[in-house]
Write an enzyme that holds these catalytic residues in place. Structure first.
Site, PDB file in Angstrom:
ATOM      1  N   ASP A  32       0.814  -1.216   0.000  1.00  0.00           N
ATOM      2  CA  ASP A  32       0.000   0.000   0.000  1.00  0.00           C
ATOM      3  C   ASP A  32       0.846   1.265   0.000  1.00  0.00           C
ATOM      4  O   ASP A  32       2.069   1.209   0.144  1.00  0.00           O
ATOM      5  CB  ASP A  32      -0.947  -0.008   1.210  1.00  0.00           C
ATOM      6  CG  ASP A  32      -0.242  -0.413   2.503  1.00  0.00           C
ATOM      7  OD1 ASP A  32       0.987  -0.233   2.590  1.00  0.00           O
ATOM      8  OD2 ASP A  32      -0.908  -0.915   3.416  1.00  0.00           O
TER       9      ASP A  32
ATOM     10  N   ASP B 166      -7.800  -2.621  13.896  1.00  0.00           N
ATOM     11  CA  ASP B 166      -9.190  -2.858  13.480  1.00  0.00           C
ATOM     12  C   ASP B 166      -9.278  -4.075  12.552  1.00  0.00           C
ATOM     13  O   ASP B 166     -10.316  -4.337  11.955  1.00  0.00           O
ATOM     14  CB  ASP B 166      -9.771  -1.606  12.795  1.00  0.00           C
ATOM     15  CG  ASP B 166      -8.997  -1.211  11.537  1.00  0.00           C
ATOM     16  OD1 ASP B 166      -7.989  -1.875  11.200  1.00  0.00           O
ATOM     17  OD2 ASP B 166      -9.396  -0.241  10.869  1.00  0.00           O
TER      18      ASP B 166
ATOM     19  N   HIS C  89      -7.348  -4.586   9.826  1.00  0.00           N
ATOM     20  CA  HIS C  89      -6.981  -4.378   8.419  1.00  0.00           C
ATOM     21  C   HIS C  89      -5.670  -5.073   8.069  1.00  0.00           C
ATOM     22  O   HIS C  89      -4.793  -5.250   8.917  1.00  0.00           O
ATOM     23  CB  HIS C  89      -6.968  -2.895   8.038  1.00  0.00           C
ATOM     24  CG  HIS C  89      -5.848  -2.069   8.592  1.00  0.00           C
ATOM     25  ND1 HIS C  89      -6.023  -1.075   9.522  1.00  0.00           N
ATOM     26  CD2 HIS C  89      -4.518  -2.086   8.330  1.00  0.00           C
ATOM     27  CE1 HIS C  89      -4.872  -0.499   9.792  1.00  0.00           C
ATOM     28  NE2 HIS C  89      -3.933  -1.113   9.091  1.00  0.00           N
TER      29      HIS C  89
ATOM     30  N   GLU D 149      -9.581  -1.864   4.908  1.00  0.00           N
ATOM     31  CA  GLU D 149     -10.279  -1.550   6.154  1.00  0.00           C
ATOM     32  C   GLU D 149     -11.551  -2.400   6.314  1.00  0.00           C
ATOM     33  O   GLU D 149     -12.056  -2.963   5.335  1.00  0.00           O
ATOM     34  CB  GLU D 149     -10.652  -0.062   6.171  1.00  0.00           C
ATOM     35  CG  GLU D 149      -9.451   0.887   6.211  1.00  0.00           C
ATOM     36  CD  GLU D 149      -8.851   1.040   7.611  1.00  0.00           C
ATOM     37  OE1 GLU D 149      -8.934   0.097   8.422  1.00  0.00           O
ATOM     38  OE2 GLU D 149      -8.273   2.110   7.888  1.00  0.00           O
TER      39      GLU D 149
END
Ligand code: GLP
Length: 244
Positions: free
Chosen positions: A67, A136, A138, A143
Site C-alpha cells: 500500500d 481494526d 486491516h 479496512e
C-alpha cells in the site's frame, strides 16, 4: 492456517525472516508482497543481516508493496518507498527494476490500481505475502467492510488507523485520509502468506481475526480460509487466543 507462537518480537522476526529466506532460496526469482509499519522492521533487519552474511541474495526477487498513502510522492519522507529503502532496499542486492510500489501521487489513481494488478499478473502472481495487522483487523490498508473480492483500490482510512499510524510520521502533521492498497482478493491469491503480530495491543484483534467469524468486518479473518497461511505471533499478541 498454522500458528507459531514465539517468545517476543525478536523471535517472531527471526522466524519470519527464516521463512522468507527459505522461500527465496527455493525460488530465487520469488515474488514477494511486503508490508510497512512497525511490525516488520526487525524482519527486514534480519534479512539485511542474512544478506550481509552471504546467506541469501535478492538479485532475482521481485517485490510489491501492499500500500501507499494517496498524495504521497515517492521521495517524500513519509512515503512507504522511503521506508522500504531505509529498511531493506538500500542494504540488499535487489534490482531497482524489480521493486514495485504503488504511486500515491499518480495523476490517475484508477489507472495506477489497474496497472499494479497487471504488473502482479505479468510476473506470475505473488509467491509469498508478508502481512501485519491493524488494530481494526486491516491488512494492507483493506479496512473493515471492504469486499473479500476487492482488487487494488483507493480507500478511505478509518480514523483509528490514522491515529495509530500518526506516530510513524516523520514530516507530515497528520496521516492522509486516503490510501491505495492491494485488495483482499489480490492478497488472498498469494500462494503463501505470513501474518505477523506482536504486542499486547494486537491481542484482541488477533483473537478475533483467527478465532472469530470470517467476516468482511474483520478483513484479516479472510486468512482463516487461505490454504497456505502461517501466523507468527509473540506471546503478548497470542495472549487472548483460546487455543494457545
Ligand atoms: C498499517 C499498514 C499495514 C500494517 C498495519 C499495522 O496501517 N498499512 O500494512 O500491517 O497498519 O501496523 P504496525 O505494524 O505499525 O502495527
Amino acid at each position: 492456517m498454522q500458528t507459531i507462537i514465539t517468545k517476543n518480537q525478536a523471535e517472531m522476526s527471526a522466524k519470519a525472516a527464516e521463512l522468507i529466506i527459505e522461500q527465496v532460496k527455493a525460488k530465487p526469482d520469488s515474488v514477494l508482497a511486503l508490508p510497512t509499519g512497525k511490525t516488520p522492521q526487525l524482519v527486514y533487519a534480519k534479512l539485511v543481516e542474512a544478506f550481509q552474511q552471504g546467506r541469501v541474495s535478492f538479485a532475482g526477487v521481485k517485490t510489491f508493496n501492499l500500500d501507499e498513502y494517496v498524495g504521497m510522492c515517492r521521495t517524500c519522507a513519509d512515503s512507504f518507498y522511503v521506508y522500504m529503502k531505509q529498511h531493506l532496499y538500500d542494504h540488499v542486492d535487489i534490482r531497482p527494476e524489480n521493486i514495485f510500489l504503488l504511486d500515491g501521487a499518480a495523476s490517475n489513481l484508477d489507472d495506477e490500481c489497474a496497472n499494479y494488478e497487471r504488473d502482479i499478473k505479468e510476473v506470475g502472481g505473488v509467491d509469498l505475502a508478508i502481512l501485519g495487522i491493524g488494530r481494526d483487523g486491516h491488512i494492507g490498508f483493506c479496512e473493515p467492510g471492504m469486499s473479500f473480492d476487492s482488487r487494488t483500490i483507493v480507500v478511505n482510512l478509518d480514523e483509528s488507523t490514522r491515529q495509530a499510524n500518526a506516530d510513524d510520521l516523520v514530516e507530515l502533521k497528520e496521516v492522509p485520509a486516503q490510501a491505495i492498497t492491494m485488495g483482499l482478493a489480490t492478497i488472498f491469491k498469494s500462494r503463501q502468506i505470513i501474518l505477523l503480530a506482536s504486542g499486547e495491543h494486537k491481542a484482541a484483534i488477533v483473537a478475533k481475526a483467527l478465532e472469530g467469524e470470517v467476516s468482511e468486518q474483520v478483513p484479516a479473518s479472510i486468512l482463516q480460509t487461505h490454504p497456505q497461511t502461517t501466523v507468527i505471533l509473540d506471546e503478548a499478541a497470542a495472549s487472548q487466543l483460546k487455543a494457545s
